[in-house]
Design an enzyme around this catalytic site. Structure first.
Site, PDB file in Angstrom:
ATOM      1  N   SER A  23      32.962 -43.308   5.296  1.00 59.74           N
ATOM      2  CA  SER A  23      34.033 -42.390   5.690  1.00 59.74           C
ATOM      3  C   SER A  23      34.649 -41.692   4.485  1.00 59.74           C
ATOM      4  O   SER A  23      35.851 -41.472   4.434  1.00 59.74           O
ATOM      5  CB  SER A  23      35.104 -43.157   6.471  1.00 59.74           C
ATOM      6  OG  SER A  23      35.617 -44.199   5.660  1.00 59.74           O
ATOM      7  N   GLU A  82      37.835 -27.840 -16.680  1.00 61.96           N
ATOM      8  CA  GLU A  82      37.579 -29.190 -17.196  1.00 61.96           C
ATOM      9  C   GLU A  82      36.476 -29.130 -18.224  1.00 61.96           C
ATOM     10  O   GLU A  82      35.762 -28.113 -18.318  1.00 61.96           O
ATOM     11  CB  GLU A  82      37.175 -30.120 -16.050  1.00 61.96           C
ATOM     12  CG  GLU A  82      38.332 -30.412 -15.124  1.00 61.96           C
ATOM     13  CD  GLU A  82      38.078 -31.599 -14.221  1.00 61.96           C
ATOM     14  OE1 GLU A  82      36.953 -32.118 -14.198  1.00 61.96           O
ATOM     15  OE2 GLU A  82      39.016 -31.994 -13.522  1.00 61.96           O
ATOM     16  N   HIS A 101      33.444 -43.597 -17.877  1.00 58.68           N
ATOM     17  CA  HIS A 101      34.659 -42.935 -18.360  1.00 58.68           C
ATOM     18  C   HIS A 101      35.102 -43.705 -19.602  1.00 58.68           C
ATOM     19  O   HIS A 101      35.205 -44.936 -19.558  1.00 58.68           O
ATOM     20  CB  HIS A 101      35.743 -42.969 -17.280  1.00 58.68           C
ATOM     21  CG  HIS A 101      36.875 -42.051 -17.582  1.00 58.68           C
ATOM     22  ND1 HIS A 101      37.814 -42.329 -18.529  1.00 58.68           N
ATOM     23  CD2 HIS A 101      37.193 -40.825 -17.099  1.00 58.68           C
ATOM     24  CE1 HIS A 101      38.675 -41.327 -18.607  1.00 58.68           C
ATOM     25  NE2 HIS A 101      38.312 -40.398 -17.741  1.00 58.68           N
ATOM     26  N   ARG A 135      33.043 -36.895 -24.546  1.00 54.46           N
ATOM     27  CA  ARG A 135      33.220 -38.136 -23.787  1.00 54.46           C
ATOM     28  C   ARG A 135      32.140 -39.194 -24.074  1.00 54.46           C
ATOM     29  O   ARG A 135      32.458 -40.362 -24.337  1.00 54.46           O
ATOM     30  CB  ARG A 135      33.206 -37.723 -22.317  1.00 54.46           C
ATOM     31  CG  ARG A 135      33.135 -38.784 -21.308  1.00 54.46           C
ATOM     32  CD  ARG A 135      32.881 -38.172 -19.940  1.00 54.46           C
ATOM     33  NE  ARG A 135      34.122 -37.705 -19.338  1.00 54.46           N
ATOM     34  CZ  ARG A 135      34.338 -37.710 -18.025  1.00 54.46           C
ATOM     35  NH1 ARG A 135      33.416 -38.119 -17.190  1.00 54.46           N
ATOM     36  NH2 ARG A 135      35.472 -37.294 -17.536  1.00 54.46           N
ATOM     37  N   HIS A 140      31.721 -45.099 -13.853  1.00 52.58           N
ATOM     38  CA  HIS A 140      32.510 -44.107 -13.139  1.00 52.58           C
ATOM     39  C   HIS A 140      31.707 -43.411 -12.042  1.00 52.58           C
ATOM     40  O   HIS A 140      32.194 -43.203 -10.945  1.00 52.58           O
ATOM     41  CB  HIS A 140      33.000 -43.084 -14.161  1.00 52.58           C
ATOM     42  CG  HIS A 140      34.001 -42.109 -13.640  1.00 52.58           C
ATOM     43  ND1 HIS A 140      35.119 -42.500 -12.942  1.00 52.58           N
ATOM     44  CD2 HIS A 140      34.072 -40.749 -13.737  1.00 52.58           C
ATOM     45  CE1 HIS A 140      35.827 -41.416 -12.617  1.00 52.58           C
ATOM     46  NE2 HIS A 140      35.200 -40.345 -13.085  1.00 52.58           N
ATOM     47  N   ARG A 194      26.416 -35.875 -15.265  1.00 53.73           N
ATOM     48  CA  ARG A 194      27.126 -35.065 -14.266  1.00 53.73           C
ATOM     49  C   ARG A 194      28.210 -34.219 -14.916  1.00 53.73           C
ATOM     50  O   ARG A 194      28.980 -34.698 -15.748  1.00 53.73           O
ATOM     51  CB  ARG A 194      27.792 -36.009 -13.257  1.00 53.73           C
ATOM     52  CG  ARG A 194      28.700 -35.314 -12.274  1.00 53.73           C
ATOM     53  CD  ARG A 194      29.541 -36.322 -11.520  1.00 53.73           C
ATOM     54  NE  ARG A 194      30.527 -36.941 -12.383  1.00 53.73           N
ATOM     55  CZ  ARG A 194      31.823 -37.035 -12.099  1.00 53.73           C
ATOM     56  NH1 ARG A 194      32.299 -36.537 -10.969  1.00 53.73           N
ATOM     57  NH2 ARG A 194      32.668 -37.632 -12.922  1.00 53.73           N
ATOM     58  N   SER A 252      30.699 -33.540  -8.326  1.00 52.79           N
ATOM     59  CA  SER A 252      30.234 -34.535  -7.352  1.00 52.79           C
ATOM     60  C   SER A 252      30.836 -34.295  -5.971  1.00 52.79           C
ATOM     61  O   SER A 252      30.134 -34.398  -4.960  1.00 52.79           O
ATOM     62  CB  SER A 252      30.525 -35.959  -7.820  1.00 52.79           C
ATOM     63  OG  SER A 252      31.709 -36.001  -8.548  1.00 52.79           O
TER      64      SER A 252
END
Ligand SMILES: Cc1cc2nc3c(=O)[nH]c(=O)nc-3n(C[C@H](O)[C@H](O)[C@H](O)COP(=O)(O)OP(=O)(O)OC[C@H]3O[C@@H](n4cnc5c(N)ncnc54)[C@H](O)[C@@H]3O)c2cc1C
Length: 544
Positions: A12, A115, A236, A282, A343, A378, A383
């Site tokens: 869900s 971002e 992350h 990152r 992550h 990614r 996503s």
């Protein structure tokens, strides 16, 4: 008990809910069930903060978004898939708005943020709680369609029901268990949509909610579907180190504002790791922290912004300040313990962007699927976009399939396994093995890998996997044992995928092969052979 539906949706989150809404709009007389193992909103979707990317700005273009995605993916994205997803972005945003999602606006226009890795402003958001707003609106829209949609909360899917159909394996629904009622049900449907989300819980440190145990990957694999690119797990770099509590992200903007990473004995982590020091990308930061932790054996490093003005910190990072304070860390006075945390899974069940898997009648969408959108890494905010586009395309393909194919009257299923799960035992073994599995994955299969550590981890995971199969057959079915069984399978698949890629690319960094090697410019695919199904771990490996 047996239940029959036209469409069965497992999960869900954004993928499952959007698919359900699209399907009932296209099939006004169809009945659809959504099965979810906790409350509807207990999803990764609900945790997403940053936003969802789409080309809506005047200074932006589909080509630019495609290029940014391909650059992040380090050569492994499938260009055709990326193009279809990016092109569909603006129309799915319109649909989300029509379903009631309220994105943040400035002067009557959608506010587009930027971002890392994006060359234009294209990230729609609802303040910094985007996922919660999307989940709220889609759950409400599904409740509104109660004439066609039944929602089963606290129902966990154990396995898919499959049968041979014309030389190909087909899916006919799923076996479902409820712990509260201790009931096993078979849900039959010609179309099953797997939208079970990610797998971050196989790691000790993760930003993912407790539901993210990779169930969809494990059950599709057991049913004979291929899985792909599971070695690419995004970490992350700075989640709050606070074991046993809800994971909490410390935004990378804290480093952008002057935050400095230090070891517990006050050495700067990034001093010699990269010319940009704490502002390095990152993945470099995550790798540098990982190296320091491996060398020192410490559990965390420290992120310090206490040298900045306290008032400025509270104004710039109100949410981080408040949440850290609630957990006992006043970030205006002391440094924050942080640790890189699993992550996002770029890999998953091999699927087309229309959601089709190798099994007839089985569709997949969202984080559980591997379509070629993300390649080896990614791009931020892609996503949620991929999940919703797949759900939309998947609803189209699933409708076509539903209109041509039915289920045979009788499907021979072996559910003897489920009638044997009745004997109470202590749960401590399961909790212990879950913790052990998570530690193995975080210690040996995280950001910086070596063949040696991967082989050691594989050996240990096999032992846990064997134990779990025993529990699974002899202990009462609890959600804990069901999840642990899936986590052991997924952990094994991640390690095997990592061992197959003899190069470093994107999120997969292995010291034995530190360079990229174009001989490995292809997906890593693993599939269990039919003859070995349910009999252990002999499998075929087709890639990398
Ligand atoms: C902290 C955090 C922040 C993020 N921020 C962003 C962001 O800003 N932008 C972005 O694009 N992405 C972000 N992501 C990633 C993104 O949120 C997820 O990839 C996306 O929400 C996945 O959606 P989904 O529908 O595939 O799965 P989910 O939303 O995770 O839903 C999975 C559903 O499947 C159910 N389920 C699982 N197994 C079973 C089972 N065996 N039986 C029954 N039900 C089952 C679960 O209960 C759940 O309902 C973030 C992720 C996290 C964790």
């Amino acid at each position: 008990m047996e239940r029959r539906y036209d469409f069965l949706v497992i999960g869900s989150g954004i993928a499952g809910l959007f698919f359900a809404l699209e399907v009932v709009a296209k099939n006004p007389t169809a009945k659809l069930a959504i099965v979810t193992k906790k409350e509807e909103k207990n999803t990764s979707t609900n945790r997403a903060q940053g936003g969802i990317a789409a080309v809506l700005g005047k200074a932006d273009s589909v080509e630019a978004h495609v290029d940014d995605t391909l650059n992040a993916g380090c050569g492994l994205c499938h260009r055709d898939v990326v193009e279809r997803v990016v092109e569909a972005g603006p129309s799915v945003i319109k649909e989300l708005v029509a379903y009631g999602v309220k994105f943040t606006q400035v002067r009557g226009q959608l506010d587009l943020g930027r971002e890392g890795g994006h060359s234009a402003n294209r990230v729609l958001h609802a303040a910094d709680l985007t996922g919660r707003e999307i989940e709220r609106a889609l759950v409400a829209a599904c409740h509104h369609r109660a004439d066609q949609i039944d929602i089963y909360r606290d129902h966990i899917v154990l396995d898919l029901i499959t049968y041979p159909a014309g030389g190909r394996e087909a899916c006919a629904g799923a076996f479902v268990f409820t712990e509260k009622d201790r009931a096993f049900d078979a849900f039959y449907a010609p179309v099953t949509m797997l939208a079970t989300g990610g797998l971050g819980q196989v790691y000790f440190h993760t930003t993912n909610p407790k539901i993210a145990t990779g169930d969809g990957v494990a059950m599709a694999y057991r049913a004979g579907a291929s899985v792909a690119n599971l070695e690419f797990v995004q970490f992350h770099p700075t989640a709050l180190y606070n074991p046993g509590r809800w994971p909490f992200l410390i935004s990378e903007a804290v480093r952008g504002e002057g935050g400095i990473l230090k070891t517990v004995d006050s050495q700067r982590v990034m001093e010699h790791a990269h010319p940009l020091k704490d502002l390095a990308p990152r993945d470099i930061v995550a790798r540098a922290i990982d190296k320091v932790l491996k060398e020192s054996g410490e559990e965390y490093v420290l992120l310090d912004i206490s040298h900045l003005d306290g008032k400025h910190i509270k104004k710039r990072f109100p949410n981080i300040y408040k949440e850290c304070l609630r957990r006992g860390f006043d970030i205006t006075r002391r440094s924050i313990p942080v640790v890189p945390s699993a992550h996002y899974a770029c890999g998953g069940v091999l699927a087309t962007i229309d959601g089709e898997t190798e099994l007839a009648g089985l569709f997949a969408a969202g984080e559980v699927a591997a379509t070629g959108m993300h390649g080896a890494n990614r791009l931020a905010s892609n996503s949620l976009l991929e999940a919703v586009v797949m759900a939309k395309f998947g609803a189209g393909k699933a409708t076509e399939y539903f209109q041509q194919a039915g289920l045979p009257e009788v499907i021979p299923v072996d559910n003897s396994l489920y009638s044997s799960l009745q004997y109470p035992r202590e749960k401590v073994f399961i909790a212990h093995d879950r913790r052990q599995l998570q530690r193995i994955m975080s210690d040996f299969v995280a950001i910086v890998r070596t063949e040696n550590r991967l082989n050691l981890a594989l050996e240990k995971i096999h032992r846990i996997k064997d134990n779990v199969e025993q529990y699974y057959l002899s202990t009462p079915a609890t959600y804990g044992v069901v999840e642990l069984r899936n986590m052991a399978t997924v952990a094994e698949l991640i390690i095997r995928s990592a061992l197959m890629r003899h190069e470093s690319r994107g999120l997969h960094y292995i010291e034995d092969y530190p360079q990229t090697d174009d001989a490995y410019l292809k997906d890593t695919i693993i599939r269990e052979e039919r003859s070995n199904r349910n009999r252990g771990r002999t499998t075929s490996q087709e890639g990398s």
